[in-house]
Design an enzyme around this catalytic site. Structure first.
Site, mmCIF file in Angstrom:
data_model
loop_
_atom_site.group_PDB
_atom_site.id
_atom_site.type_symbol
_atom_site.label_atom_id
_atom_site.label_comp_id
_atom_site.label_asym_id
_atom_site.label_seq_id
_atom_site.Cartn_x
_atom_site.Cartn_y
_atom_site.Cartn_z
ATOM 1 N N TYR A 142 20.138 10.574 -29.291
ATOM 2 C CA TYR A 142 20.030 11.740 -28.415
ATOM 3 C C TYR A 142 18.623 11.790 -27.828
ATOM 4 O O TYR A 142 17.636 11.623 -28.545
ATOM 5 C CB TYR A 142 20.287 13.024 -29.213
ATOM 6 C CG TYR A 142 20.160 14.294 -28.401
ATOM 7 C CD1 TYR A 142 21.066 14.587 -27.381
ATOM 8 C CD2 TYR A 142 19.138 15.200 -28.638
ATOM 9 C CE1 TYR A 142 20.952 15.748 -26.634
ATOM 10 C CE2 TYR A 142 19.017 16.371 -27.896
ATOM 11 C CZ TYR A 142 19.928 16.634 -26.892
ATOM 12 O OH TYR A 142 19.816 17.789 -26.156
ATOM 13 N N ASP A 237 11.581 6.975 -28.333
ATOM 14 C CA ASP A 237 11.717 8.432 -28.327
ATOM 15 C C ASP A 237 11.363 8.929 -29.726
ATOM 16 O O ASP A 237 12.179 8.882 -30.644
ATOM 17 C CB ASP A 237 13.145 8.831 -27.941
ATOM 18 C CG ASP A 237 13.326 10.349 -27.939
ATOM 19 O OD1 ASP A 237 12.402 11.071 -28.359
ATOM 20 O OD2 ASP A 237 14.420 10.801 -27.519
ATOM 21 N N LYS A 266 8.822 18.484 -30.469
ATOM 22 C CA LYS A 266 8.967 19.103 -31.792
ATOM 23 C C LYS A 266 7.616 19.349 -32.501
ATOM 24 O O LYS A 266 6.928 20.290 -32.147
ATOM 25 C CB LYS A 266 9.952 18.287 -32.626
ATOM 26 C CG LYS A 266 11.332 18.251 -31.912
ATOM 27 C CD LYS A 266 12.516 17.984 -32.779
ATOM 28 C CE LYS A 266 13.793 18.344 -32.034
ATOM 29 N NZ LYS A 266 14.578 17.239 -31.520
HETATM 30 C C1 LIG Z 1 15.175 17.111 -30.068
HETATM 31 C C2 LIG Z 1 15.154 15.790 -29.415
HETATM 32 C C3 LIG Z 1 15.059 15.642 -28.014
HETATM 33 C C4 LIG Z 1 15.119 16.816 -27.088
HETATM 34 O O1 LIG Z 1 14.045 17.674 -27.216
HETATM 35 P P1 LIG Z 1 14.185 19.173 -26.613
HETATM 36 O O2 LIG Z 1 12.834 19.764 -26.843
HETATM 37 O O3 LIG Z 1 15.273 19.818 -27.389
HETATM 38 O O4 LIG Z 1 14.518 19.034 -25.179
HETATM 39 C C5 LIG Z 1 14.920 14.371 -27.503
HETATM 40 N N1 LIG Z 1 14.898 13.294 -28.297
HETATM 41 C C6 LIG Z 1 15.005 13.386 -29.636
HETATM 42 C C7 LIG Z 1 14.955 12.156 -30.472
HETATM 43 C C8 LIG Z 1 15.161 14.631 -30.234
HETATM 44 O O5 LIG Z 1 15.314 14.719 -31.564
#
Ligand SMILES: *Cc1c(COP(=O)(O)O)cnc(C)c1O
Length: 428
Positions: A142, A237, A266
């Site tokens: 994701y 990511d 995060k």
């Molecule tokens: C949470 C998350 C996102 C998205 O971040 P948001 O601040 O919710 O837009 C993207 N990549 C990873 C791996 C994530 O865990």
């Protein structure tokens, strides 16, 4: 749960599903969510006065726990001076310096407001740099909800992506290819079949959004070799894994593999809305105002968000003992979960990388999206509900990681382990 139930009903009238982000509605576990009123340390409290040991931590950011005193003090100082200027500030510079100085392969960084924005912007940059328009992502990874990333797999390895969401035009889906996680042959076949067309490969180096699944070492190495060979930008990511699996994130677990761009979010916001992307200077220099790639944000680098993030990262940096402590805690949980499974004959697989941990009700090792999906959902729902009723707040899906924070005590972990043992005895 009287008040929570009433608030949820009211919210549903004015907000789709009563929430601002779908997972919060608890629909995957067939329950209504408690409305949270406050948090302190390792605990959160709902509007009805129930207390929960919090393993969600706002889905990752709160590695220091709720209401960390340094973060709170920092925010109070900023508020006195003003909350937003839309102009350069010193704290943005300090935050960028901290990230560039402490993270491998981050030569320059740009701050945004969410992980979604970070990955979306990193991809735009990769497309500009390579002059190519396709991207490759992995099934079950994701990267936020921008159009081109809301794609899971096509039917075969080489088929074009099919959107996960209505409203994502098929034309956009066609530019997103998907591969099987940890499957290098699959990646190679796709790169060969799309020569000079793929701008970037984006991957969660330690996946956390299909449950915790790390890249295998040879896969990680091979992915870098293949992307180099094909002139493809490699994007890690680390929105979830950054500052979570270690201070330097997943990058430090795969030491001499250098991604070109890395996305954060995060933890770097310390509980405020933040994302960032950074990496090679020659690529980052394509960004406006010095380059031709447009990217902007009214509230990007917001002083409150920067200060919360800066306090969080500084505290983590000043206390190198936190990570071994978190790891030891996660290891204790892992042992407790496996033992409870043994005690009550419940097949359970625990995947753990540092303090990122998840459990699957499965007989088989979980190494990719397919094996993750094979886990028993119905059993998970019962487990989740029973844990919540016992005051343990877990992510409401088997495909999420549990997040520990440094405020958790041995007694907290013992409570988790005793509870899971009792819950498993009821499930068996
Ligand atoms: C949470 C998350 C996102 C998205 O971040 P948001 O601040 O919710 O837009 C993207 N990549 C990873 C791996 C994530 O865990």
């Amino acid at each position: 749960m009287e008040k929570s139930t009433a608030y949820f009903e009211r919210s549903k009238k004015v907000m789709p599903g009563g929430v601002n982000s779908p997972a919060r509605a608890f629909s995957s576990v067939d329950m209504d969510p408690p409305f949270i009123e406050r948090g302190k340390g390792a605990y959160i409290y709902d509007e009805d006065g129930n207390k929960y040991l919090d393993f969600v931590g706002s889905w990752g950011p709160l590695i220091l726990g709720h209401g960390d005193e340094d973060v709170v003090r920092g925010l109070q100082e900023v508020i006195e001076k003003g909350t937003s200027f839309g102009a350069p500030t010193k704290i943005e510079m300090e935050m960028a310096e901290l990230m560039v100085e402490s993270l491998p392969n981050v030569e320059m960084v740009r701050m945004v407001n969410s992980g979604t924005e970070a990955t979306m912007s990193a991809l735009r940059l990769a497309k500009a740099y390579t002059g190519r328009s396709k991207i490759l992502k992995f099934e079950g990874n994701y990267h936020g909800h921008s159009d081109s990333l809301l794609i899971k797999a096509g039917s075969g390895a080489l088929t074009h992506g099919v959107p996960d969401s209505l409203g994502v035009p098929e034309e956009i889906g066609r530019h997103t290819l998907t591969a099987n996680y940890n499957d290098l042959d699959n990646v190679e076949a796709i790169l060969e079949a799309n020569k000079e067309e793929i701008a970037a490969v984006i991957i969660e180096p330690v996946a956390g959004n299909m449950g915790v699944i790390p890249m295998k070492e040879e896969f990680a190495r091979g992915l870098r070799t293949l992307t180099k060979k094909h002139g493809v930008i490699l994007i890690y990511d680390e929105v979830m894994s950054g500052f979570r699996v270690s201070f330097q994130g997943a990058q430090s677990l795969y030491p001499d593999i250098a991604p070109d761009l890395i996305c954060y979010g995060k933890i770097i916001g310390g509980g405020l809305p933040v994302g960032a992307f950074g990496g090679r200077k020659d690529i980052m220099s394509l960004l406006g105002p010095i380059g031709p790639v447009y990217q902007a944000g009214t509230l990007s680098g917001n002083p409150l968000a920067m200060r919360a993030g800066f306090e969080t990262l500084s505290k983590l940096q000043k206390n190198p003992g936190y990570y071994p402590q978190l790891e030891a805690m996660a290891e204790k949980l892992e042992r407790g979960i496996l033992q409870a499974g043994k005690n009550h004959n419940i097949p359970v697989v625990v995947n753990r990388v540092g303090a990122m941990i998840s459990l699957f009700f499965s007989h088989e090792p979980v190494t990719n999206f397919n094996s993750a999906k094979a886990a028993d959902q119905e059993r998970f729902k019962k487990y989740f509900k029973a844990m919540l009723e016992a005051g343990i707040y877990l992510p409401p899906s088997q495909f999420e990681a549990l997040f520990l924070n440094i405020q958790m005590t041995t007694e907290d972990l013992d409570k988790f382990i005793d509870t899971i043992d009792r819950v498993f005895s009821e499930l068996s």
